[in-house]
Design an enzyme around this catalytic site. Structure first.
Site, short mmCIF file in Angstrom:
data_model
loop_
_atom_site.label_atom_id
_atom_site.label_comp_id
_atom_site.label_asym_id
_atom_site.label_seq_id
_atom_site.Cartn_x
_atom_site.Cartn_y
_atom_site.Cartn_z
N LYS A 107 6.89 -22.68 -8.15
CA LYS A 107 7.16 -22.98 -9.57
C LYS A 107 6.47 -21.95 -10.45
O LYS A 107 5.25 -21.80 -10.39
CB LYS A 107 6.69 -24.40 -9.91
CG LYS A 107 7.04 -24.81 -11.34
CD LYS A 107 6.85 -26.29 -11.56
CE LYS A 107 7.16 -26.69 -12.99
NZ LYS A 107 6.99 -28.13 -13.21
N SER A 159 0.79 -23.74 -14.18
CA SER A 159 0.29 -24.58 -15.26
C SER A 159 -0.68 -23.77 -16.09
O SER A 159 -1.55 -23.09 -15.54
CB SER A 159 -0.40 -25.82 -14.70
OG SER A 159 0.56 -26.72 -14.24
N ASN A 207 1.16 -30.12 -23.99
CA ASN A 207 0.12 -30.81 -23.21
C ASN A 207 -0.90 -29.80 -22.71
O ASN A 207 -0.57 -28.66 -22.41
CB ASN A 207 0.74 -31.63 -22.07
CG ASN A 207 0.83 -30.86 -20.77
OD1 ASN A 207 -0.15 -30.73 -20.03
ND2 ASN A 207 2.01 -30.30 -20.50
N PHE A 251 -4.42 -30.78 -15.06
CA PHE A 251 -4.41 -31.36 -13.71
C PHE A 251 -5.33 -32.57 -13.58
O PHE A 251 -6.19 -32.61 -12.70
CB PHE A 251 -4.83 -30.33 -12.65
CG PHE A 251 -3.79 -29.30 -12.30
CD1 PHE A 251 -2.50 -29.36 -12.81
CD2 PHE A 251 -4.11 -28.27 -11.42
CE1 PHE A 251 -1.56 -28.39 -12.48
CE2 PHE A 251 -3.17 -27.31 -11.08
CZ PHE A 251 -1.90 -27.37 -11.62
N ASN A 292 -3.03 -24.78 -18.02
CA ASN A 292 -4.25 -25.47 -18.45
C ASN A 292 -5.38 -25.46 -17.44
O ASN A 292 -6.39 -26.15 -17.62
CB ASN A 292 -3.89 -26.92 -18.83
CG ASN A 292 -2.81 -26.95 -19.91
OD1 ASN A 292 -2.94 -26.27 -20.93
ND2 ASN A 292 -1.74 -27.67 -19.65
N THR A 293 -5.22 -24.72 -16.35
CA THR A 293 -6.32 -24.51 -15.40
C THR A 293 -6.64 -23.02 -15.47
O THR A 293 -5.81 -22.19 -15.06
CB THR A 293 -5.90 -24.91 -13.97
OG1 THR A 293 -5.63 -26.32 -13.96
CG2 THR A 293 -7.01 -24.61 -12.96
N ASN A 316 7.79 -23.76 -15.67
CA ASN A 316 6.76 -24.64 -16.23
C ASN A 316 6.79 -24.57 -17.78
O ASN A 316 7.71 -24.02 -18.35
CB ASN A 316 5.39 -24.22 -15.68
CG ASN A 316 4.51 -25.41 -15.37
OD1 ASN A 316 4.33 -26.26 -16.25
ND2 ASN A 316 3.99 -25.50 -14.17
C1 LIG Z 1 2.81 -34.24 -20.20
C2 LIG Z 1 3.29 -33.22 -19.21
C3 LIG Z 1 2.60 -33.07 -18.00
C4 LIG Z 1 3.04 -32.12 -17.06
N1 LIG Z 1 2.37 -32.00 -15.87
C5 LIG Z 1 2.83 -31.12 -14.94
C6 LIG Z 1 2.20 -31.01 -13.67
O1 LIG Z 1 1.25 -31.72 -13.36
N2 LIG Z 1 2.67 -30.08 -12.80
C7 LIG Z 1 3.75 -29.27 -13.08
O2 LIG Z 1 4.15 -28.46 -12.25
N3 LIG Z 1 4.38 -29.37 -14.28
C8 LIG Z 1 3.94 -30.27 -15.20
N4 LIG Z 1 4.59 -30.38 -16.40
C9 LIG Z 1 5.73 -29.47 -16.67
C10 LIG Z 1 7.08 -30.12 -16.36
O3 LIG Z 1 7.21 -30.40 -14.99
C11 LIG Z 1 8.23 -29.16 -16.78
O4 LIG Z 1 8.14 -27.99 -15.99
C12 LIG Z 1 8.17 -28.77 -18.25
O5 LIG Z 1 7.72 -29.86 -19.03
C13 LIG Z 1 9.52 -28.32 -18.79
O6 LIG Z 1 10.48 -29.33 -18.70
P1 LIG Z 1 10.88 -30.31 -19.93
O7 LIG Z 1 11.15 -29.40 -21.12
O8 LIG Z 1 12.08 -31.06 -19.47
O9 LIG Z 1 9.70 -31.18 -20.17
C14 LIG Z 1 4.17 -31.31 -17.35
C15 LIG Z 1 4.85 -31.49 -18.57
C16 LIG Z 1 4.44 -32.42 -19.49
C17 LIG Z 1 5.20 -32.58 -20.78
#
Ligand SMILES: Cc1cc2nc3c(=O)[nH]c(=O)nc-3n(C[C@H](O)[C@H](O)[C@H](O)COP(=O)(O)O)c2cc1C
Length: 364
Positions: A214, A173, A110, A114, A175-176, A243
């Site tokens: 985080k 994150s 992704n 934000f 992406n910022t 993350n």
């Molecule tokens: C579509 C998507 C959006 C996410 N948005 C955020 C976010 O806004 N803030 C954040 O801290 N992590 C965000 N994450 C990261 C997840 O919280 C997590 O740290 C990461 O996906 C790893 O866990 P997973 O393998 O179980 O998905 C996002 C992940 C995905 C897939």
């Protein structure tokens, strides 16, 4: 109900663009008359960060960015829900398409950047559910075009302290642009000093709210040394590891692996678990850790606990395994308690951490 949803709706949702499928899932959760999952077995309860979690399985940030469905998620059996990332002002995020399902690898990329409805809208929703109970974490981040990132975090802590059970300071994150630079020792020290001071000020009205940090799984080990040292010095309550990753394991097969953004799901598991163990040995039990990244089974969740997590979170695994994953993880944890003959889950936390840090680096 969960079984029905997983059997019929999920195959259908896979035909949609991942972001549209997600929006439909949120709508279904908002409207569906969900029966509350059964009361959790007492042995799953765990006390961390001064909070009593009914079970250690949470939903990670990004699933419910705007705090639209926290109660539905609690009813599905999650032990806690982390909403956000919320930014102070609304912002649209990056251009679509910006979420990609890597079916061949069971991963997700992704680059949402934000997208947020802003603090005001989320606060209104969270205020109306205040009496409902359940543990709600609020994941906070800076607006992309802000002049002072630290001021954004401070403002969000002041705003949300009355409705947050804990805060997550998201500086990881990918992406910022520039956000991850806040993980550098000097910038982090400055940020955490301001964040903790804001938390103390807010505590006079709202009580003390735990603050978790985080981090990205892409830090070098010497950067991790600094981050953990600063987090300890500034007395944060815990860390979330971690993350999404900007790295791309050589094993990826899906052509969408070339898309820019943060990778999550199964291909992240080994790296995130290694970083969790590395963090655990540096934290020396001064604070607790949340393990997240690539959990798609009960065994994977148990491995996170053994690597050093008191709590786990899932997101991408739900895309491929469905909502039934929560129950599956809880059942596996109970089985692990029985087979390892320990009294509580905390007895398993970190027992593999030292061994994991001695393994070859994931992907090498
Ligand atoms: C579509 C998507 C959006 C996410 N948005 C955020 C976010 O806004 N803030 C954040 O801290 N992590 C965000 N994450 C990261 C997840 O919280 C997590 O740290 C990461 O996906 C790893 O866990 P997973 O393998 O179980 O998905 C996002 C992940 C995905 C897939």
């Amino acid at each position: 109900m969960i079984g029905l949803f997983d059997r019929f709706a999920r195959p259908l949702l896979r035909a949609f663009d991942p972001e549209d499928a997600h929006a439909l899932t949120l709508r279904a959760l908002r409207l569906a008359p969900l029966v509350r999952a059964g009361v959790d077995d007492q042995r799953l309860a765990i006390r961390v960060f001064g909070l009593n979690y009914p079970n250690p399985v949470g939903i990670a940030a990004g699933f419910d960015k705007g705090a639209d469905v926290p109660d539905a998620l609690l009813r599905l059996g999650f032990g806690f829900v982390e909403v956000g990332t919320i930014t102070p002002r609304p912002q649209p995020g990056n251009a679509r398409p910006r979420v990609f399902r890597l079916d061949a690898d069971e991963g997700v990329i992704n680059r949402l950047g934000f997208n947020s409805q802003g603090a005001k809208a989320a606060l209104e929703r969270l205020s109306t559910r205040l009496g409902n109970g359940g543990i709600i974490g609020i994941n906070i981040g800076a607006n992309r075009d802000t002049a002072d990132r630290g001021a954004d975090y401070v403002r969000l802590i002041e705003t949300f302290a009355p409705v947050a059970n804990y805060f997550t300071v998201n500086i990881s994150s990918p992406n910022t642009p520039g956000l991850r630079d806040l993980q550098r020792a000097h910038a982090l020290d400055d940020l955490l000093a301001r964040v903790v001071a804001a938390r103390e000020r807010a505590a006079r009205n709202a009580g003390t709210t735990p603050v978790l940090l985080k981090i990205a799984p892409d830090l070098t080990l010497s950067e991790l040394d600094d981050v953990v040292a600063v987090a300890r010095r500034r007395r944060v309550d815990g860390m979330i590891v971690g993350n999404t990753t900007t790295s791309r394991p050589a094993s990826l097969r899906d052509p969408k692996a070339k898309e820019a953004g943060g990778l999550s799901g199964r291909p992240l598991f080994r790296l995130a678990t290694r970083m969790l163990a590395e963090t655990y040995v540096r934290a020396e039990n001064v604070f607790g850790l949340v393990g997240v990244g690539g959990i798609d089974s009960g065994a994977a969740a148990l491995a996170k606990l053994r690597a050093g997590a008191c709590l786990v979170q899932v997101y991408s695994g739900l895309v491929f395994r469905g909502l039934g994953l929560v129950g599956e993880i809880k059942a596996e944890l109970l089985r692990a308690l029985e087979t390892s003959r320990v009294e509580s889950l905390s007895d398993l936390v970190g027992i593999d951490a030292a061994a994991i840090t001695g393994e070859p680096w994931p992907g090498d």
